[in-house]
Design a protein around this motif. Structure first.
Motif: not given
Length: 259
Positions: A90-112
């Motif tokens: 593995x190479x060295x950790x790169x610099x943090x990129x710019x913040x991406x756009x908000x993703x689509x809502x995920x699917x509802x998870x199973x009840x805990x």
């Protein structure tokens, strides 16, 4: 002997042979061998012979030395894709990129799974109810309702007649008094201040009742009591008649409790 040799050359050889024989014969006639004479001048080169037949294939010679490096050739065509190599480190950790756009809502998870039962919230309580044991209490001092009907939290002190607030919040206070023989002027006192006043006047009646109810907001440490005015202390009690003072917490002030 002259089959494979050109004709002029063949004649020359014949002449030489004849001269040689004559010389030999002459030598034998004249005498013994003389000293070797000086070397004669070189003769003219002969004519080149005809090309001979190709000989048999010779034995393979020894391997020769490696030759010099030749000139670089032209670039060849692109080869086929080779197999994937081993994954490198593995190479060295790169610099943090710019913040991406908000993703689509995920699917509802199973009840805990159901969680463990938590601690029950502490229920805040405060209440009392007490009756008068002697008629006609003294004026301008707290009336001592010393006949306890309910006082589980001990917020009411029957020796002083005062309620002591231990839980800040809204409280309901009420009284039901029997009045006999003389009028009654009753005051509800909170924080040493008369916050509510009422009177009961007997119009030719021997006995009557007076009732009152109100809501007060109290802080911890506040005190509440009842008292009667001078010459207006007709509060009565007997085996058949009661005078009662009651108070209870309506709801606590949660913010003040947490502080």
């Amino acid at each position: 002997m002259c089959k494979m040799v050109p004709v002029p050359f063949c004649i020359t050889i014949s002449v030489l042979q004849t001269v040689s024989l004559m010389t030999y014969s002459w030598w034998n006639v004249l005498g013994g061998k003389g000293e070797q004479g000086e070397r004669g001048a070189s003769g003219s080169p002969g004519y080149p012979g005809n090309k001979g037949e190709m000989g048999d294939e010779g034995i393979q010679g020894a391997e020769g030395k490696q030759g010099e490096k030749g000139e670089q050739g032209s670039k060849g065509d692109k080869g086929d894709l080779g197999p994937a190599g081993v994954t490198g480190p593995s190479g060295p950790k790169g610099e943090a990129g710019s913040k991406g756009g908000r993703g689509a809502p995920g699917r509802k998870g199973a009840r805990g799974a159901k969680g463990a039962r938590g601690d029950a919230a502490k229920l805040l309580r405060s209440a009392f109810s007490a009756g008068l044991s002697k008629p006609f209490p003294p004026p301008n001092v707290p009336i001592r309702f010393d006949k306890i009907l309910y006082n589980d939290q001990d917020d009411y002190n029957p020796a002083t007649g005062k309620f002591n607030c231990s839980v800040p919040g809204a409280y309901v206070f009420a009284y039901h008094l029997t009045v006999r023989g003389r009028p009654a002027r009753v005051s509800l006192v909170a924080r040493s201040r008369k916050v509510a006043k009422a009177r009961e006047t007997l119009y030719g009646q021997e006995i009557d009742q007076a009732s009152f109810l109100t809501i007060l907001k109290l802080s911890a440490g506040d005190q509440v009591w009842l008292e009667v005015a001078k010459d207006w202390n007709g509060v009565y009690v007997s085996a058949e008649d009661d005078s009662i003072f009651t108070g209870f917490l309506l709801y606590p002030d949660v913010f003040e409790v947490l502080l």
